[in-house]
Scaffold this motif. Sequence first.
Motif, PDB file in Angstrom:
ATOM      1  N   THR A  93     -13.004  -1.727  -5.780  1.00 57.14           N
ATOM      2  CA  THR A  93     -13.189  -0.529  -4.954  1.00 57.14           C
ATOM      3  C   THR A  93     -12.569  -0.707  -3.575  1.00 57.14           C
ATOM      4  N   THR A  94     -12.642  -1.924  -3.052  1.00 58.93           N
ATOM      5  CA  THR A  94     -12.041  -2.194  -1.740  1.00 58.93           C
ATOM      6  C   THR A  94     -10.525  -2.064  -1.797  1.00 58.93           C
ATOM      7  N   LEU A  95      -9.911  -2.604  -2.849  1.00 56.40           N
ATOM      8  CA  LEU A  95      -8.465  -2.441  -3.024  1.00 56.40           C
ATOM      9  C   LEU A  95      -8.087  -0.975  -3.182  1.00 56.40           C
ATOM     10  N   THR A  96      -8.915  -0.233  -3.906  1.00 56.32           N
ATOM     11  CA  THR A  96      -8.689   1.212  -4.049  1.00 56.32           C
ATOM     12  C   THR A  96      -8.771   1.903  -2.699  1.00 56.32           C
ATOM     13  N   ASN A  97      -9.737   1.492  -1.888  1.00 58.24           N
ATOM     14  CA  ASN A  97      -9.862   2.064  -0.541  1.00 58.24           C
ATOM     15  C   ASN A  97      -8.612   1.801   0.293  1.00 58.24           C
ATOM     16  N   LEU A  98      -8.082   0.578   0.196  1.00 59.79           N
ATOM     17  CA  LEU A  98      -6.868   0.236   0.949  1.00 59.79           C
ATOM     18  C   LEU A  98      -5.685   1.102   0.501  1.00 59.79           C
ATOM     19  N   ILE A  99      -5.581   1.350  -0.794  1.00 60.57           N
ATOM     20  CA  ILE A  99      -4.496   2.196  -1.317  1.00 60.57           C
ATOM     21  C   ILE A  99      -4.664   3.632  -0.829  1.00 60.57           C
ATOM     22  N   LEU A 100      -5.903   4.126  -0.849  1.00 64.46           N
ATOM     23  CA  LEU A 100      -6.155   5.502  -0.395  1.00 64.46           C
ATOM     24  C   LEU A 100      -5.828   5.661   1.084  1.00 64.46           C
ATOM     25  N   LEU A 101      -6.205   4.662   1.892  1.00 62.27           N
ATOM     26  CA  LEU A 101      -5.898   4.731   3.322  1.00 62.27           C
ATOM     27  C   LEU A 101      -4.405   4.597   3.581  1.00 62.27           C
ATOM     28  N   LYS A 102      -3.719   3.858   2.727  1.00 62.46           N
ATOM     29  CA  LYS A 102      -2.273   3.682   2.890  1.00 62.46           C
ATOM     30  C   LYS A 102      -1.532   5.000   2.703  1.00 62.46           C
ATOM     31  N   LYS A 103      -2.056   5.873   1.842  1.00 65.54           N
ATOM     32  CA  LYS A 103      -1.379   7.125   1.517  1.00 65.54           C
ATOM     33  C   LYS A 103      -1.700   8.262   2.479  1.00 65.54           C
ATOM     34  N   LEU A 104      -2.463   7.957   3.538  1.00 66.96           N
ATOM     35  CA  LEU A 104      -2.765   8.994   4.528  1.00 66.96           C
ATOM     36  C   LEU A 104      -1.520   9.321   5.340  1.00 66.96           C
ATOM     37  N   PRO A 105      -1.403  10.570   5.847  1.00 67.65           N
ATOM     38  CA  PRO A 105      -0.275  10.901   6.729  1.00 67.65           C
ATOM     39  C   PRO A 105      -0.283  10.049   7.987  1.00 67.65           C
ATOM     40  N   GLU A 106       0.887   9.885   8.598  1.00 71.23           N
ATOM     41  CA  GLU A 106       1.020   9.032   9.786  1.00 71.23           C
ATOM     42  C   GLU A 106       0.163   9.525  10.944  1.00 71.23           C
ATOM     43  N   THR A 107       0.029  10.859  11.079  1.00 73.64           N
ATOM     44  CA  THR A 107      -0.777  11.414  12.185  1.00 73.64           C
ATOM     45  C   THR A 107      -2.231  11.003  12.048  1.00 73.64           C
ATOM     46  N   GLN A 108      -2.759  11.059  10.828  1.00 75.61           N
ATOM     47  CA  GLN A 108      -4.142  10.648  10.608  1.00 75.61           C
ATOM     48  C   GLN A 108      -4.311   9.156  10.836  1.00 75.61           C
ATOM     49  N   LYS A 109      -3.294   8.364  10.461  1.00 75.68           N
ATOM     50  CA  LYS A 109      -3.376   6.925  10.681  1.00 75.68           C
ATOM     51  C   LYS A 109      -3.462   6.599  12.162  1.00 75.68           C
ATOM     52  N   PHE A 143      -1.096 -16.115   2.194  1.00 77.54           N
ATOM     53  CA  PHE A 143       0.304 -16.017   1.766  1.00 77.54           C
ATOM     54  C   PHE A 143       0.524 -14.763   0.911  1.00 77.54           C
ATOM     55  N   VAL A 144      -0.397 -14.468   0.020  1.00 74.83           N
ATOM     56  CA  VAL A 144      -0.284 -13.258  -0.827  1.00 74.83           C
ATOM     57  C   VAL A 144      -0.338 -11.996   0.030  1.00 74.83           C
ATOM     58  N   ILE A 145      -1.246 -11.983   1.019  1.00 76.53           N
ATOM     59  CA  ILE A 145      -1.330 -10.817   1.913  1.00 76.53           C
ATOM     60  C   ILE A 145      -0.018 -10.632   2.670  1.00 76.53           C
ATOM     61  N   LEU A 146       0.542 -11.743   3.185  1.00 74.61           N
ATOM     62  CA  LEU A 146       1.816 -11.661   3.917  1.00 74.61           C
ATOM     63  C   LEU A 146       2.972 -11.296   2.986  1.00 74.61           C
ATOM     64  N   LEU A 147       2.882 -11.739   1.751  1.00 70.90           N
ATOM     65  CA  LEU A 147       3.936 -11.435   0.776  1.00 70.90           C
ATOM     66  C   LEU A 147       3.982  -9.940   0.460  1.00 70.90           C
ATOM     67  N   PHE A 148       2.799  -9.316   0.392  1.00 71.80           N
ATOM     68  CA  PHE A 148       2.708  -7.882   0.081  1.00 71.80           C
ATOM     69  C   PHE A 148       2.323  -7.065   1.313  1.00 71.80           C
ATOM     70  N   ARG A 149       2.727  -7.550   2.465  1.00 69.14           N
ATOM     71  CA  ARG A 149       2.328  -6.901   3.721  1.00 69.14           C
ATOM     72  C   ARG A 149       2.816  -5.459   3.821  1.00 69.14           C
ATOM     73  N   LYS A 150       4.004  -5.174   3.280  1.00 69.88           N
ATOM     74  CA  LYS A 150       4.534  -3.806   3.349  1.00 69.88           C
ATOM     75  C   LYS A 150       3.769  -2.874   2.424  1.00 69.88           C
ATOM     76  N   LYS A 151       3.460  -3.359   1.227  1.00 66.56           N
ATOM     77  CA  LYS A 151       2.701  -2.542   0.282  1.00 66.56           C
ATOM     78  C   LYS A 151       1.282  -2.303   0.770  1.00 66.56           C
ATOM     79  N   LEU A 152       0.737  -3.285   1.482  1.00 65.73           N
ATOM     80  CA  LEU A 152      -0.614  -3.143   2.038  1.00 65.73           C
ATOM     81  C   LEU A 152      -0.622  -2.409   3.373  1.00 65.73           C
ATOM     82  N   ASP A 153       0.560  -2.045   3.851  1.00 67.75           N
ATOM     83  CA  ASP A 153       0.695  -1.261   5.083  1.00 67.75           C
ATOM     84  C   ASP A 153       0.079  -1.993   6.283  1.00 67.75           C
ATOM     85  N   ILE A 154       0.407  -3.285   6.391  1.00 58.44           N
ATOM     86  CA  ILE A 154      -0.100  -4.095   7.509  1.00 58.44           C
ATOM     87  C   ILE A 154       0.853  -3.951   8.686  1.00 58.44           C
ATOM     88  N   ASN A 155       0.303  -3.569   9.827  1.00 56.83           N
ATOM     89  CA  ASN A 155       1.162  -3.388  11.001  1.00 56.83           C
ATOM     90  C   ASN A 155       1.587  -4.741  11.576  1.00 56.83           C
TER      91      ASN A 155
END
Length: 741
Positions: free
Chosen positions: A458-474, A525-537
């Motif tokens: 559910t936490t991973l799902t939450n991260l995906i849902l937040l990633k798909k928000l518009p830039e203004t909402q982010k 390392f996995v988080i840094l590897l998928f940093r773009k997909k996880l939308d990490i600033n």
Amino acid sequence: MENSFSIILLIFFFLIYYKLNKKINHLEDEIGELKKNAFKNIPVTEAKQEQTIPEASAVLDENIQEIKQSTEEQNISEEVLLPPQKDWTTPIFDFLKQNALTIIGIFTLVLGIGYFVKYAIDKNWIGETARAGVGFLIGAGIMLIGHFLKKNYSVFSSIITGGGISILYFTTTIAFREYQLFSQNIAFAITCFITLISILLSYYYKSEILIIFSLFGGFLAPLMISTGESNYLFLFTYIMVLNVGMLTIAFLKQWKSVGWISFIFTTVYLSYWTIEKTQLLSIYFYIIAYIIFYAFALQSYVRKSILSTFDILMLVLINFSSIIGLVYIFNELQYEPIIIFPLIFAFVNSLLLFKEYNKKEFTTNYSVFTGITISLVTIAVALQFKTHLITTVWAIEATLLLFIWKKTNLNIFKICFYVLFPLVIITQMITWAEYYTVKNLAIIFNPVFLTSSVTVITTLTNLILLKKLPETQKQDNSFFENTFKILSFGVIYFALLLEIIYHISERPSSFIFSIGILFSLYYLFVILLFRKKLDINKDLETVLISIFFFLLILNVTFSASELVNSILLKNINSNFYIVHLLYWIPFVYTLWKILPESDFFKTKISYWLASITFVIVISSELYHLYILGNATNLSTAWKLQKHFSILYLPIIWAILASLFIYSGLKKNITELSKVGFVLLGLMILKLYAYDIWQMDNISRIIAFILLGIILLLSSFMFQRLKNIIKNMVDKKVENENLESQ
């Protein structure tokens, strides 16, 4: 003296009130006269009046038309300017601002009457029966005053009437509890009668405020006349009858507040009964409550095929709160199948989902019923694998709220999500505590880790849902999103780490610590590897890289040293050190690929952090390999440690310093060259200040010869590099001159 002063003050107050009231009446009379003589102030003849009045009417009509037009334009402009969401707290604060004095006044009056009655009792002015009679008369009198004020002051009269109802409830309670003037059944009948009268009055007066007073009194009445005996059948029969009355009023008058008040009270009562005395009987009342409040939530949907914000929230809460109560009862009484109620509720919601699907419109209604149905099925599957109830339900409910927020863009669901998610973390932490108390848990397929798996998914799902928000909402929610991401990564990390540690807890502490550090490095390392997909600033990415370097230093110093000691003591097989060296995979890839693509080197200190980490990793690993290759026990390891520090460490540092200086010159990075020179300086200082005095003659000769050769080769390499750079610059200048000619 005090009594005389009070009487004088009271007379003075009434004189002021009389004067003010007389002035207000005089002003009202003058305004009335002005309205009547609006058209009589024109001093013309009858004929002129006949001409003038139509003209005045025409002017008046024009003015009215202009006002209407301007009002319409204003309404249109307001519709355009106003945001689609309404702040639901605004009407509440407006009501409180306008009626605060009235509410405080009636509350003060009730207290004053109470103190007066108490004073009369203390003085033995009236008997017990008379005391109750006074209370009933005062309550009825206040209600009568409210009735007469209803025509011109509706809100004021509703609050006054509510105060009178409160006095009747409290009088009944005192007469029963303190004086035993009548039995519990009669007391209950009186409270029911008061509730019925207040509901009928609220319907007659069309007053939502009055029905709120009535509901509070109706739900608190059982507590007022309770004797401590647990007659739950009688209590919940009464509560469900009260809820049916609420549903009827809500359907007729569209008053949403009555449903929410009833839902809160009913949930509290049912939860208390479920925990206090788990019985099969309570299941029937859970089902009845589910039907009532589900019907309440669908009123607008049945009439207009629209789900409002609070209808959606009610649907979510009634489904999930009912699941928690019913499954808890089945767990405690050990009934099967435990998934029956989640599946039944999922089926009920799927019928509405099928109805929306047939429309082929896929609006908010479709998304809501889809989310609820899938969530309930997911809960059923999770509970079948014996996951923990509260953690599982809340984790899935939080994800559902986030999903609905994304689909509807209604802030109340965002607020509910951010309130519920910390509770999920707290319940998950309580679940993790079982790792320290429960023995012989199966690998992966145990209640604790399965519950953690639900939270992780559910936490991973939450991260995906937040990633798909518009830039203004982010941007608007950046603080909450960053906090949420950190908490989410933390939940996933501990869920996996604690499961691993539990199953290796019998091993030596050095082994456990080494595995924990290795897992932590790979997790980052996995988080840094998928940093773009996880939308990490970029800022969070820099922090994660810094933590990665810190863990590397901890791994090659403390963890590796403890591991080597355990190997020498024969507590751990020496082959495990190969597993420890697996950290080189993420380390090398981070240096080669992740660091150049990140903003880590924006600051000068970052070069120093990366360089120091690299020096410590190389030095420590060569030292540990040297010890493992030559030592047979701890006593010989101490001697070899001194030998390595004096002879080999200066050579290693000299080579690394040369590499840093060479890289700094080649890539034009000043900080790398500085690191190299500082490291070279430390090596020379260590050599001449300490090492040289600890060596024997042969070692001293070897050390000086090797260091001399290294330094000469490094100097020769720098000279070559300098010439190459000089030739490149000269060639570039020559080409520019040729182009200019």
